[in-house]
Each structure stands twice: as C-alpha cells, then as structure tokens.
Design a protein around this motif. Sequence first.
Motif, PDB file in Angstrom:
ATOM      1  N   GLY A   1      -1.726  -4.334 -12.412  1.00  0.00           N
ATOM      2  CA  GLY A   1      -1.819  -2.901 -12.163  1.00  0.00           C
ATOM      3  C   GLY A   1      -0.507  -2.239 -11.798  1.00  0.00           C
ATOM      4  O   GLY A   1      -0.476  -1.032 -11.534  1.00  0.00           O
ATOM      5  N   LEU A   2       0.579  -2.999 -11.777  1.00  0.00           N
ATOM      6  CA  LEU A   2       1.864  -2.426 -11.352  1.00  0.00           C
ATOM      7  C   LEU A   2       2.357  -1.346 -12.309  1.00  0.00           C
ATOM      8  O   LEU A   2       2.939  -0.346 -11.860  1.00  0.00           O
ATOM      9  CB  LEU A   2       2.917  -3.531 -11.226  1.00  0.00           C
ATOM     10  N   ALA A   3       2.114  -1.502 -13.617  1.00  0.00           N
ATOM     11  CA  ALA A   3       2.585  -0.497 -14.568  1.00  0.00           C
ATOM     12  C   ALA A   3       1.949   0.861 -14.278  1.00  0.00           C
ATOM     13  O   ALA A   3       2.633   1.897 -14.271  1.00  0.00           O
ATOM     14  CB  ALA A   3       2.278  -0.936 -16.005  1.00  0.00           C
ATOM     15  N   THR A   4       0.652   0.867 -14.004  1.00  0.00           N
ATOM     16  CA  THR A   4      -0.028   2.123 -13.694  1.00  0.00           C
ATOM     17  C   THR A   4       0.417   2.668 -12.344  1.00  0.00           C
ATOM     18  O   THR A   4       0.642   3.877 -12.187  1.00  0.00           O
ATOM     19  CB  THR A   4      -1.552   1.918 -13.705  1.00  0.00           C
ATOM     20  N   TRP A   5       0.555   1.810 -11.362  1.00  0.00           N
ATOM     21  CA  TRP A   5       1.018   2.238 -10.034  1.00  0.00           C
ATOM     22  C   TRP A   5       2.392   2.885 -10.131  1.00  0.00           C
ATOM     23  O   TRP A   5       2.622   3.961  -9.546  1.00  0.00           O
ATOM     24  CB  TRP A   5       1.062   1.042  -9.093  1.00  0.00           C
ATOM     25  N   PHE A   6       3.289   2.277 -10.890  1.00  0.00           N
ATOM     26  CA  PHE A   6       4.639   2.830 -10.994  1.00  0.00           C
ATOM     27  C   PHE A   6       4.604   4.176 -11.721  1.00  0.00           C
ATOM     28  O   PHE A   6       5.317   5.109 -11.346  1.00  0.00           O
ATOM     29  CB  PHE A   6       5.551   1.850 -11.722  1.00  0.00           C
ATOM     30  N   ARG A   7       3.766   4.300 -12.743  1.00  0.00           N
ATOM     31  CA  ARG A   7       3.653   5.589 -13.445  1.00  0.00           C
ATOM     32  C   ARG A   7       3.199   6.676 -12.491  1.00  0.00           C
ATOM     33  O   ARG A   7       3.727   7.799 -12.498  1.00  0.00           O
ATOM     34  CB  ARG A   7       2.687   5.441 -14.625  1.00  0.00           C
ATOM     35  N   ARG A   8       2.247   6.365 -11.632  1.00  0.00           N
ATOM     36  CA  ARG A   8       1.746   7.351 -10.661  1.00  0.00           C
ATOM     37  C   ARG A   8       2.831   7.714  -9.654  1.00  0.00           C
ATOM     38  O   ARG A   8       2.954   8.880  -9.245  1.00  0.00           O
ATOM     39  CB  ARG A   8       0.511   6.798  -9.951  1.00  0.00           C
TER      40      ARG A   8
ATOM     41  N   GLY B   1       0.783  -1.218   0.000  1.00  0.00           N
ATOM     42  CA  GLY B   1       0.000   0.000   0.000  1.00  0.00           C
ATOM     43  C   GLY B   1       0.821   1.278   0.000  1.00  0.00           C
ATOM     44  O   GLY B   1       0.325   2.328   0.431  1.00  0.00           O
ATOM     45  N   VAL B   2       2.062   1.208  -0.460  1.00  0.00           N
ATOM     46  CA  VAL B   2       2.898   2.413  -0.541  1.00  0.00           C
ATOM     47  C   VAL B   2       2.238   3.395  -1.502  1.00  0.00           C
ATOM     48  O   VAL B   2       1.859   3.032  -2.621  1.00  0.00           O
ATOM     49  CB  VAL B   2       4.321   2.060  -1.019  1.00  0.00           C
ATOM     50  N   THR B   3       2.088   4.626  -1.062  1.00  0.00           N
ATOM     51  CA  THR B   3       1.373   5.617  -1.863  1.00  0.00           C
ATOM     52  C   THR B   3       2.328   6.528  -2.616  1.00  0.00           C
ATOM     53  O   THR B   3       3.437   6.820  -2.133  1.00  0.00           O
ATOM     54  CB  THR B   3       0.473   6.484  -0.965  1.00  0.00           C
ATOM     55  N   PRO B   4       1.922   6.975  -3.804  1.00  0.00           N
ATOM     56  CA  PRO B   4       2.754   7.912  -4.564  1.00  0.00           C
ATOM     57  C   PRO B   4       3.054   9.160  -3.749  1.00  0.00           C
ATOM     58  O   PRO B   4       2.196   9.684  -3.035  1.00  0.00           O
ATOM     59  CB  PRO B   4       1.880   8.244  -5.781  1.00  0.00           C
ATOM     60  N   GLY B   5       4.290   9.622  -3.820  1.00  0.00           N
ATOM     61  CA  GLY B   5       4.702  10.809  -3.086  1.00  0.00           C
ATOM     62  C   GLY B   5       5.240  10.526  -1.705  1.00  0.00           C
ATOM     63  O   GLY B   5       5.811  11.417  -1.065  1.00  0.00           O
ATOM     64  N   SER B   6       5.074   9.307  -1.207  1.00  0.00           N
ATOM     65  CA  SER B   6       5.590   8.959   0.117  1.00  0.00           C
ATOM     66  C   SER B   6       7.106   8.765   0.053  1.00  0.00           C
ATOM     67  O   SER B   6       7.668   8.538  -1.020  1.00  0.00           O
ATOM     68  CB  SER B   6       4.931   7.675   0.618  1.00  0.00           C
ATOM     69  N   PRO B   7       7.789   8.854   1.202  1.00  0.00           N
ATOM     70  CA  PRO B   7       9.242   8.632   1.194  1.00  0.00           C
ATOM     71  C   PRO B   7       9.620   7.272   0.610  1.00  0.00           C
ATOM     72  O   PRO B   7      10.605   7.155  -0.132  1.00  0.00           O
ATOM     73  CB  PRO B   7       9.628   8.745   2.668  1.00  0.00           C
TER      74      PRO B   7
ATOM     75  N   SER C   1       6.787  11.900  -7.861  1.00  0.00           N
ATOM     76  CA  SER C   1       8.164  12.299  -7.590  1.00  0.00           C
ATOM     77  C   SER C   1       8.586  13.439  -8.505  1.00  0.00           C
ATOM     78  O   SER C   1       9.265  14.378  -8.078  1.00  0.00           O
ATOM     79  CB  SER C   1       9.101  11.102  -7.776  1.00  0.00           C
ATOM     80  N   ALA C   2       8.176  13.365  -9.764  1.00  0.00           N
ATOM     81  CA  ALA C   2       8.525  14.426 -10.714  1.00  0.00           C
ATOM     82  C   ALA C   2       7.938  15.762 -10.268  1.00  0.00           C
ATOM     83  O   ALA C   2       8.607  16.806 -10.316  1.00  0.00           O
ATOM     84  CB  ALA C   2       8.031  14.062 -12.108  1.00  0.00           C
ATOM     85  N   ARG C   3       6.679  15.745  -9.836  1.00  0.00           N
ATOM     86  CA  ARG C   3       6.044  16.988  -9.380  1.00  0.00           C
ATOM     87  C   ARG C   3       6.802  17.575  -8.188  1.00  0.00           C
ATOM     88  O   ARG C   3       6.949  18.804  -8.071  1.00  0.00           O
ATOM     89  CB  ARG C   3       4.585  16.734  -8.997  1.00  0.00           C
ATOM     90  N   ALA C   4       7.303  16.696  -7.323  1.00  0.00           N
ATOM     91  CA  ALA C   4       8.051  17.176  -6.153  1.00  0.00           C
ATOM     92  C   ALA C   4       9.355  17.850  -6.568  1.00  0.00           C
ATOM     93  O   ALA C   4       9.922  18.640  -5.806  1.00  0.00           O
ATOM     94  CB  ALA C   4       8.348  16.009  -5.215  1.00  0.00           C
ATOM     95  N   HIS C   5       9.808  17.558  -7.764  1.00  0.00           N
ATOM     96  CA  HIS C   5      11.033  18.174  -8.284  1.00  0.00           C
ATOM     97  C   HIS C   5      10.729  19.250  -9.317  1.00  0.00           C
ATOM     98  O   HIS C   5      11.600  19.626 -10.111  1.00  0.00           O
ATOM     99  CB  HIS C   5      11.948  17.100  -8.889  1.00  0.00           C
ATOM    100  N   GLY C   6       9.503  19.748  -9.325  1.00  0.00           N
ATOM    101  CA  GLY C   6       9.146  20.856 -10.189  1.00  0.00           C
ATOM    102  C   GLY C   6       8.897  20.488 -11.639  1.00  0.00           C
ATOM    103  O   GLY C   6       8.962  21.357 -12.515  1.00  0.00           O
ATOM    104  N   ILE C   7       8.613  19.223 -11.918  1.00  0.00           N
ATOM    105  CA  ILE C   7       8.384  18.766 -13.292  1.00  0.00           C
ATOM    106  C   ILE C   7       6.904  18.432 -13.464  1.00  0.00           C
ATOM    107  O   ILE C   7       6.334  17.682 -12.654  1.00  0.00           O
ATOM    108  CB  ILE C   7       9.239  17.525 -13.605  1.00  0.00           C
ATOM    109  N   ASP C   8       6.304  18.981 -14.505  1.00  0.00           N
ATOM    110  CA  ASP C   8       4.913  18.647 -14.832  1.00  0.00           C
ATOM    111  C   ASP C   8       4.934  17.367 -15.681  1.00  0.00           C
ATOM    112  O   ASP C   8       5.399  17.384 -16.819  1.00  0.00           O
ATOM    113  CB  ASP C   8       4.272  19.784 -15.621  1.00  0.00           C
ATOM    114  N   PRO C   9       4.467  16.244 -15.161  1.00  0.00           N
ATOM    115  CA  PRO C   9       4.519  14.990 -15.918  1.00  0.00           C
ATOM    116  C   PRO C   9       3.800  15.058 -17.259  1.00  0.00           C
ATOM    117  O   PRO C   9       4.192  14.374 -18.213  1.00  0.00           O
ATOM    118  CB  PRO C   9       3.844  13.982 -14.980  1.00  0.00           C
ATOM    119  N   ASP C  10       2.771  15.893 -17.330  1.00  0.00           N
ATOM    120  CA  ASP C  10       2.001  15.967 -18.581  1.00  0.00           C
ATOM    121  C   ASP C  10       2.743  16.666 -19.704  1.00  0.00           C
ATOM    122  O   ASP C  10       2.379  16.538 -20.872  1.00  0.00           O
ATOM    123  CB  ASP C  10       0.675  16.672 -18.323  1.00  0.00           C
TER     124      ASP C  10
END
Length: 267
Positions: free
Chosen positions: A241-248, A188-194, A253-262
């Motif tokens: 569902g791992l491919a989608t989970w990893f993309r999220r 249950g590790v969530t995107p954006g968590s350490p 992480s990209a957003r946390a570094h100032g990158i817009d994934p879109d």
Amino acid sequence: MDDATDADGLTVGQVSARLGVTVRALHHWDEVGLARPSLRTAAGYRLYTAGDLERLHRIVVYRETGLSLDRIRAVLDDATADVPGALRAQRAQIAERIERLQRLGAGLDRMIEAHERGPLLSGEEQAAIFGPQWNPDGPAKARQQYGDTTQWRQYAELSAARGPEEWAAVAAAVADLDRALGDAMDAGVTPGSPEANQLVERHREVFAAYFPLTRQMQVCLSRKYEADPGFAAHYDGIRPGLATWFRRVVDASARAHGIDPDTATWE
C-alpha cells in the motif's frame, strides 16, 4: 591590375587569395605599419613585392600560433628579439590550449554517450550499484519513450558528469528515502502533516539527481507510481500500500501549495 606578375607586384586581392587572409586584414596591417606594400600603381593601388610576400608569410604563420600583432612586429623588426624564446613560449600556450580542448572533447563524448544511453556504467557496475533486480535495458527503453523531452536532456547532462561513486551516492539516497517512506507509513504519518510534507520535499530533493522536479510534476509522478505495475510493485514491495499512501501524501502537499492534484500537468 589583374595581369600583374610577381615581378611587377601583386594586388591586394591576389595576395589575399594566395595567403588565405582577408583583404580587410591586409589593409589593417598596412594601416598599422605591420606589412606595408612596397609599390603603388599610378592610380594609388597597393602592390606587394616578393619581399613583401615573404614578410606576410611570416606574419600569417606567427598569427596562426596566436602571437599578437604587436608581438609579431617585435619579432620581425627587433634585431635583438629572442625569436626562439617567443615561439617556445607560444608553443607552451598552444600545448595548454590543446590539452584543454582535448578535455572538452572528452567531455562532449561523454555527454553524447549519455544522451544516447543514460548512465555511463557497465552492466556489472549497474548491478553492483542499483542491485541485481536492476534492468540494464531500462535506460535504453526510457530514452525511446522520453528521449525528445527536456527531462531526458537534463538527465543525460547530469549522467555525463557522474561515475560509479556518484551513482552509488544517488542510489543510497534513493534507498534511504524508500526506507523513510516505509517507516513513516508504519508510524501512521498522515497526509498533510509536517512529517509527511518533509518527506515530500525530501523526495523532490532526491529526485533532482535525475532532473528538476516541480510540484506539479511530482503529483503526476506519484500517480504513475500508483498506477504503473512496475513502480507499484517496487513501492508495495517496500510496504504493502505504500504507492497509494505516497500518492495521497503528495496530493495533500500539492493542495497546500495551491495545486489541484486532479488537474496537475507535467510542467
């Protein structure tokens, strides 16, 4: 002067053409007293006699072996000089140089081959390292698609330096990462968590075995994992569902570094 004969003496230009050395070199050897012409014309032009030519021949030969001008002078002018010893020592240096050049040539051959086909492994070695599901034609197809990119060149240069053991270590690192991703999703590790961000960094580190991966490139790659049927099948085969989970996870992480994934691009 162009009509001079061997008996009368040869001009600098004639000697240059005969011995394959530059006029500048002949002038320099004259100036430093290594090979001075015995004759001069009334106008002061240099003329080389047959004896001068013999000395010049020896200088050219010794220079080709790599002897310095000072060492050549000693060999020619010092009656007590150990000429065979000097030449043997130079021969040993040449042998070492040849060995280095042969190693360099072998390395270049490997690099050329790696640029042309990727991993320098036989089909049997690839199956043993990457598993029976591995397609040995994959690198050739990748070269057709990406062969003119900087990343393929980086991948090829890394591949040229690797043998089966090194590739086995790469494959093991990738397999360990895949298991860690699946375990994290199950936990249950969530995107954006350490924990998720650590996995994103680990992915970049592991992927560097192929070529350096920027954060923007990682975003593009994670979306390819999700959208491409082959990649998606691999990751979803580890966990549905791992491919989608990893993309999220990568997007966060990209957003946390100032990158817009879109709007991320392959750069």
